[in-house]
Design a protein around this motif. Structure first.
Motif, short mmCIF file in Angstrom:
data_model
loop_
_atom_site.label_atom_id
_atom_site.label_comp_id
_atom_site.label_asym_id
_atom_site.label_seq_id
_atom_site.Cartn_x
_atom_site.Cartn_y
_atom_site.Cartn_z
N PRO A 29 0.83 -1.21 0.00
CA PRO A 29 0.00 0.00 0.00
C PRO A 29 0.86 1.26 0.00
N GLN A 30 0.30 2.32 -0.55
CA GLN A 30 0.99 3.59 -0.56
C GLN A 30 1.20 4.11 0.85
N MET A 31 0.21 3.80 1.71
CA MET A 31 0.29 4.28 3.10
C MET A 31 -0.52 3.34 3.99
N THR A 32 -0.02 3.15 5.21
CA THR A 32 -0.75 2.40 6.21
C THR A 32 -0.93 3.28 7.44
N ASP A 33 -2.17 3.45 7.86
CA ASP A 33 -2.47 4.30 9.02
C ASP A 33 -1.86 3.67 10.27
N PRO A 34 -0.95 4.37 10.94
CA PRO A 34 -0.28 3.77 12.11
C PRO A 34 -1.21 3.49 13.28
N ARG A 39 -5.09 0.19 5.25
CA ARG A 39 -4.17 0.29 4.12
C ARG A 39 -4.80 1.15 3.04
N TYR A 40 -3.97 2.01 2.47
CA TYR A 40 -4.45 2.90 1.42
C TYR A 40 -3.53 2.76 0.19
#
Length: 272
Positions: A29-34, A39-40
């Motif tokens: 994923p481009q980003m994972t919310d901590p 997942r984004y």
């Protein structure tokens, strides 16, 4: 940014597989919310997802795709993968084509007589003959061609004069059927005398009485022909008396179509 569910719909990859691709380092994923772990993905990752889909449809494994992607010369790595896969699939296609041929042949036999083809067995004497011979242990019966290649290569400069009749045959020296490491001798009848080469021996073979059956088609039929010969031997008061061999009247050297092969299955016999 796209939530994993939306990206799953757009890419036609299940959420489960997206998570697996992430763990394999294939498509992260481009980003994972901590805080939430959500997942984004981005729209720019859709072409990469489509490439993975295409490669998977070709039969490539995830490990191969990930390894190629990690290489600096990714294009060359993928070309190498494509060449290897092409060779693999071509081999599988040949195996499938052979299985289809066997299936259709069996279907034809069932349509004609409900069982299998009958084979005519004859008793005859093979006369004394001079032969060029190569005998070696090979990996399997399917590797017999290696012996013929040796014989043809080493006798080519000798300009052999064919015998009359010109017979090409293979003798099977093992006293049993073997899965590997088989002892096979190939022979071609010749006229005249010639010096032995590194692997080719010239010798005189004695006359031999044989029970034989000639058939047309692929070598997978030999088991059926063997049964016909065995039945004839039993019913006519003979017994086996030596090594079996096959005479190739029409071989792969003559045609690429196995249905056109003509093979004579021979067993030395004597009267009980």
């Amino acid at each position: 940014m796209l939530k994993i569910g939306i990206f799953s719909k757009l890419s036609r990859i299940s959420v489960r597989m997206l998570r697996y691709y992430d763990s394999a380092g294939l498509l992260s994923p481009q980003m994972t919310d901590p805080f939430t772990g959500y997942r984004y993905y981005s729209e720019e990752q859709l072409p990469a997802a489509e490439q993975i889909n295409a490669l998977r449809q070709m039969g490539f494994g995830i490990a191969d795709i990930a390894r190629a992607q990690r290489q600096e010369n990714g294009r060359e790595q993928f070309l190498q993968l494509f060449w290897e896969k092409e060779a693999e699939l071509s081999g599988e296609a040949r195996e499938i084509a052979e299985r289809l041929r066997l299936l259709r042949t069996a279907m034809d036999h069932l349509r004609k007589d409900g069982t299998m083809t009958c084979y005519n067995v004859t008793l005859k004497e093979l006369p004394q003959r001079t032969v060029a011979s190569v005998r070696k242990k090979i990996a399997s019966y399917d590797c017999e061609q290696q012996l013929w290649d040796i014989l043809m290569r080493e006798t080519g400069p000798l300009k052999l004069e064919p015998g009359e009749p010109c017979l090409t045959l293979a003798i099977f020296h093992d006293g049993e059927y073997k899965e590997s490491d088989v002892d096979v001798e190939v022979q071609k009848t010749v006229k005249g005398s010639y010096p032995d080469t590194e692997n080719v021996t010239f010798k005189v073979m004695p006359a031999v009485r044989i029970a034989s059956a000639t058939y047309r088609g692929g070598y997978e039929k030999i088991t059926q022909v063997n049964q016909a010969v065995a039945d004839w031997v039993r019913e006519n008061g003979y017994e086996f008396d030596g090594l079996s061999f096959c005479i190739y009247h029409v071989s792969p050297y003559d045609t690429a179509d196995p249905e056109q092969y003509v093979t004579e299955v021979c067993y030395p016999v004597r009267k009980n």
